[in-house]
Design an enzyme around this catalytic site. Structure first.
Site, PDB file in Angstrom:
ATOM      1  N   GLU A  33     -11.335  -3.411   0.354  1.00  0.00           N
ATOM      2  CA  GLU A  33     -11.331  -3.405  -1.112  1.00  0.00           C
ATOM      3  C   GLU A  33     -10.980  -4.775  -1.680  1.00  0.00           C
ATOM      4  OE1 GLU A  33      -7.832  -1.819  -3.359  1.00  0.00           O
ATOM      5  OE2 GLU A  33      -7.431  -0.838  -1.435  1.00  0.00           O
ATOM      6  N   ARG A  90      -3.312  -5.933 -11.514  1.00  0.00           N
ATOM      7  CA  ARG A  90      -4.635  -5.929 -10.882  1.00  0.00           C
ATOM      8  C   ARG A  90      -5.652  -5.092 -11.646  1.00  0.00           C
ATOM      9  NH1 ARG A  90      -4.130  -3.873  -5.148  1.00  0.00           N
ATOM     10  NH2 ARG A  90      -6.272  -4.533  -4.957  1.00  0.00           N
ATOM     11  N   ARG A 118     -12.423  -2.282  -8.973  1.00  0.00           N
ATOM     12  CA  ARG A 118     -12.467  -2.721  -7.583  1.00  0.00           C
ATOM     13  C   ARG A 118     -13.912  -2.740  -7.087  1.00  0.00           C
ATOM     14  NH1 ARG A 118      -7.943  -2.912  -8.941  1.00  0.00           N
ATOM     15  NH2 ARG A 118      -6.025  -2.255  -7.905  1.00  0.00           N
ATOM     16  N   HIS A 133     -10.375   2.948 -10.835  1.00  0.00           N
ATOM     17  CA  HIS A 133      -9.432   3.030  -9.711  1.00  0.00           C
ATOM     18  C   HIS A 133      -9.738   4.192  -8.781  1.00  0.00           C
ATOM     19  CE1 HIS A 133      -5.517   2.801  -7.579  1.00  0.00           C
ATOM     20  NE2 HIS A 133      -5.738   1.513  -7.774  1.00  0.00           N
TER      21      HIS A 133
END
Length: 159
Positions: A115, A126, A130, A150
């Site tokens: 990831e 963050r 992703r 997420h």
């Protein structure tokens, strides 16, 4: 009282079956979107392609919808370029194994997926975005997926 219970006992499976049928997702529309974003459902000079050659809107391997690289946020395109170059990555957890605990990606042996953080402008951490890529070496971007929420959902990035 006993007849009410027996009626409920008989009615419960019917209600459950009805609910399952009502909640079943609609079949994918094969003519609405192409298999990959680069493909189209039209032949040369605007003629319609035969129905059997009309591609689907989902990756046939993962069953996930496609997303083009151009449709990714600019930060996502930058992350893909970094992955292809083998780094450097700004976040310590970038390149870490992704466990696929949600089981939304195709099943693979542990350590197959890695990831990478896609920065979100304005976020102090963050964030939720992703890119997850599978395969070795780490520079392989042919099997990559994007999530903006997420890991709640993924889209396959068109190679």
């Amino acid at each position: 009282m006993r007849s009410v219970r027996s009626r409920l006992f008989l009615l419960a499976p019917l209600l459950l079956a009805g609910w399952l049928v009502a909640c079943e997702p609609a079949p994918a529309q094969t003519t609405a979107e192409p298999t990959t974003p680069e493909q189209t459902s039209r032949g040369q000079r605007g003629r319609e392609a035969p129905a059997s050659s009309v591609p689907t809107a989902r990756d046939p391997v993962s069953g996930l919808p496609w997303i083009t690289r151009a449709a990714l946020p600019p930060e996502g395109r930058q992350v893909l370029a970094r992955i292809a170059q083998g780094g450097p990555f700004p976040y310590r957890k970038d390149g870490a194994a992704f466990g696929n605990r949600e089981r939304l990606l195709p099943r693979q042996p542990g350590g197959h997926y890695r990831e990478y953080t896609v920065p979100t402008p304005g976020e102090t951490d963050r964030g939720a975005r992703r890119i997850v890529c599978g395969g070795v070496p780490v520079t392989r971007t042919a099997e990559c997926y994007y999530t903006a929420d997420h890991y709640a959902s993924f889209r396959r990035i068109a190679p």
